[in-house]
Design a protein around this motif. Sequence first.
Motif, PDB file in Angstrom:
ATOM      1  N   LYS A 117      37.728  45.641  23.444  1.00 46.72           N
ATOM      2  CA  LYS A 117      38.221  45.646  25.119  1.00 46.72           C
ATOM      3  C   LYS A 117      37.626  44.007  25.459  1.00 46.72           C
ATOM      4  N   THR A 118      38.466  43.542  26.454  1.00 44.26           N
ATOM      5  CA  THR A 118      37.972  41.997  27.013  1.00 44.26           C
ATOM      6  C   THR A 118      37.133  42.769  28.238  1.00 44.26           C
ATOM      7  N   MET A 119      35.950  42.176  28.520  1.00 46.01           N
ATOM      8  CA  MET A 119      35.028  42.569  29.660  1.00 46.01           C
ATOM      9  C   MET A 119      34.452  41.344  30.363  1.00 46.01           C
ATOM     10  N   LEU A 120      34.134  41.912  31.525  1.00 39.99           N
ATOM     11  CA  LEU A 120      33.292  40.664  32.369  1.00 39.99           C
ATOM     12  C   LEU A 120      31.954  40.248  31.627  1.00 39.99           C
ATOM     13  N   ILE A 121      31.706  39.326  31.300  1.00 36.34           N
ATOM     14  CA  ILE A 121      30.321  38.729  30.662  1.00 36.34           C
ATOM     15  C   ILE A 121      29.227  39.381  31.364  1.00 36.34           C
ATOM     16  N   LYS A 122      28.278  40.072  30.648  1.00 34.87           N
ATOM     17  CA  LYS A 122      27.164  40.712  31.479  1.00 34.87           C
ATOM     18  C   LYS A 122      26.600  40.466  32.227  1.00 34.87           C
ATOM     19  N   GLU A 123      26.238  38.960  32.107  1.00 31.83           N
ATOM     20  CA  GLU A 123      25.451  38.297  33.072  1.00 31.83           C
ATOM     21  C   GLU A 123      26.029  38.163  34.505  1.00 31.83           C
ATOM     22  N   LEU A 124      27.367  37.938  34.389  1.00 25.68           N
ATOM     23  CA  LEU A 124      28.442  37.969  35.729  1.00 25.68           C
ATOM     24  C   LEU A 124      28.514  39.290  36.283  1.00 25.68           C
ATOM     25  N   LYS A 125      28.470  40.458  35.428  1.00 36.54           N
ATOM     26  CA  LYS A 125      28.640  41.717  35.679  1.00 36.54           C
ATOM     27  C   LYS A 125      27.253  42.145  36.569  1.00 36.54           C
ATOM     28  N   ASP A 126      26.267  41.836  35.741  1.00 35.13           N
ATOM     29  CA  ASP A 126      24.814  42.264  36.600  1.00 35.13           C
ATOM     30  C   ASP A 126      24.698  41.491  37.906  1.00 35.13           C
ATOM     31  N   GLN A 127      25.207  40.254  38.106  1.00 37.68           N
ATOM     32  CA  GLN A 127      25.050  39.715  39.386  1.00 37.68           C
ATOM     33  C   GLN A 127      26.095  40.306  40.199  1.00 37.68           C
ATOM     34  N   LEU A 128      27.364  40.726  39.745  1.00 42.84           N
ATOM     35  CA  LEU A 128      28.195  41.295  40.596  1.00 42.84           C
ATOM     36  C   LEU A 128      27.659  42.474  41.251  1.00 42.84           C
ATOM     37  N   ASP A 129      27.027  43.260  40.309  1.00 48.05           N
ATOM     38  CA  ASP A 129      26.666  44.688  40.735  1.00 48.05           C
ATOM     39  C   ASP A 129      25.538  44.625  41.735  1.00 48.05           C
ATOM     40  N   ALA A 130      24.503  43.486  41.455  1.00 55.03           N
ATOM     41  CA  ALA A 130      23.399  43.225  42.340  1.00 55.03           C
ATOM     42  C   ALA A 130      23.793  42.446  43.731  1.00 55.03           C
ATOM     43  N   LYS A 131      25.163  42.361  43.669  1.00 55.70           N
ATOM     44  CA  LYS A 131      25.673  41.774  44.937  1.00 55.70           C
ATOM     45  C   LYS A 131      25.152  40.192  45.188  1.00 55.70           C
ATOM     46  N   LEU A 132      24.923  39.477  44.014  1.00 57.04           N
ATOM     47  CA  LEU A 132      24.379  38.205  44.112  1.00 57.04           C
ATOM     48  C   LEU A 132      25.761  37.204  44.069  1.00 57.04           C
ATOM     49  N   ILE A 133      26.705  37.775  43.661  1.00 57.11           N
ATOM     50  CA  ILE A 133      27.876  37.025  43.545  1.00 57.11           C
ATOM     51  C   ILE A 133      28.970  37.846  44.073  1.00 57.11           C
ATOM     52  N   THR A 134      30.188  37.421  44.521  1.00 60.00           N
ATOM     53  CA  THR A 134      31.322  38.191  44.806  1.00 60.00           C
ATOM     54  C   THR A 134      32.647  37.898  43.904  1.00 60.00           C
ATOM     55  N   ASN A 135      33.591  38.724  43.898  1.00 62.81           N
ATOM     56  CA  ASN A 135      34.653  38.578  43.151  1.00 62.81           C
ATOM     57  C   ASN A 135      35.474  37.362  43.585  1.00 62.81           C
ATOM     58  N   ALA A 136      35.180  36.630  44.505  1.00 64.79           N
ATOM     59  CA  ALA A 136      35.716  35.293  45.085  1.00 64.79           C
ATOM     60  C   ALA A 136      34.950  34.239  44.274  1.00 64.79           C
ATOM     61  N   ASP A 137      33.761  34.712  43.794  1.00 67.61           N
ATOM     62  CA  ASP A 137      32.911  33.490  43.253  1.00 67.61           C
ATOM     63  C   ASP A 137      33.447  33.496  41.634  1.00 67.61           C
ATOM     64  N   ILE A 138      33.806  34.774  41.260  1.00 65.56           N
ATOM     65  CA  ILE A 138      34.179  34.840  39.946  1.00 65.56           C
ATOM     66  C   ILE A 138      35.549  34.234  39.522  1.00 65.56           C
ATOM     67  N   LYS A 139      36.295  34.390  40.628  1.00 64.01           N
ATOM     68  CA  LYS A 139      37.544  33.831  40.552  1.00 64.01           C
ATOM     69  C   LYS A 139      37.746  32.400  40.631  1.00 64.01           C
ATOM     70  N   ASN A 140      36.608  31.563  41.181  1.00 68.55           N
ATOM     71  CA  ASN A 140      36.454  30.230  41.244  1.00 68.55           C
ATOM     72  C   ASN A 140      35.944  29.844  39.992  1.00 68.55           C
ATOM     73  N   LEU A 141      35.001  30.646  39.372  1.00 66.60           N
ATOM     74  CA  LEU A 141      34.514  30.311  37.972  1.00 66.60           C
ATOM     75  C   LEU A 141      35.730  30.165  37.166  1.00 66.60           C
ATOM     76  N   LYS A 142      36.469  30.981  36.831  1.00 67.92           N
ATOM     77  CA  LYS A 142      37.808  30.926  36.310  1.00 67.92           C
ATOM     78  C   LYS A 142      38.692  29.918  36.558  1.00 67.92           C
ATOM     79  N   MET A 143      38.812  29.584  37.808  1.00 67.62           N
ATOM     80  CA  MET A 143      39.788  28.360  38.014  1.00 67.62           C
ATOM     81  C   MET A 143      39.222  27.281  37.607  1.00 67.62           C
TER      82      MET A 143
END
Length: 217
Positions: free
Chosen positions: A147-173
């Motif tokens: 399975k392809t999954m969000l990197i754990k560090e990013l998932k943890d930050q997303l769960d803690a609301k330290l980053i947003t989906n928009a931030d992840i999209k920007n990282l990908k871009m």
Amino acid sequence: MDVETHVTEIGGYSIELCSVGGEHTSILIPLLNIVFDMGIILHDTHKFKTVFITHGHLDHIGSLGLYVGLRNSKNHETSTIWAPTAITDKIKALLNSFELIDESILSCIIHGLDDYGHVKLCNNYVCTSFKTNHKVTSQGYIIWQNKTMLIKELKDQLDAKLITNADIKNLKMAGKAITESKSFPEIAFTGDTTIDGIYADAKRAKILIMEVTYVDD
């Protein structure tokens, strides 16, 4: 001899099996188009392309010749049979003897799968083997799903609301890696073995299939 077939829906998989200790064992996984052992022919067995053999006892390979013959007669794609490397030549000799008696060609591909080897299946599934404890050469199998999954560090930050989906999209871009691949043990089949012959990863599988010969004694 009465043949009782069980169809189980469990863990997101349909599993059809027929197993009586010392008589016959065969387990069908339709989603993956595979069969564990070929001790008996079930009504849809001929539709399955790939077979994984745990060991050479007749209750686990006794219907192998008929299986290959049925697929050939119905013009199915050539079957692939995986087995412990130590017994592949013996399986070939067995099928050759059936060819002589039946006066036909039993066309199939036979591969040896060493302990801890792996076979790529459909989609994101892989099958690995592990050595088991039995009176003869034997091994079990584990089906893994990648399975392809969000990197754990990013998932943890997303769960803690330290980053947003928009931030992840920007990282990908920006060309940053945001996902990682992980393998999960989905289905394990031990074949005949003692309890201490069950590999640790098999115990972690979502579905563990064991043959418990004397459970009712």
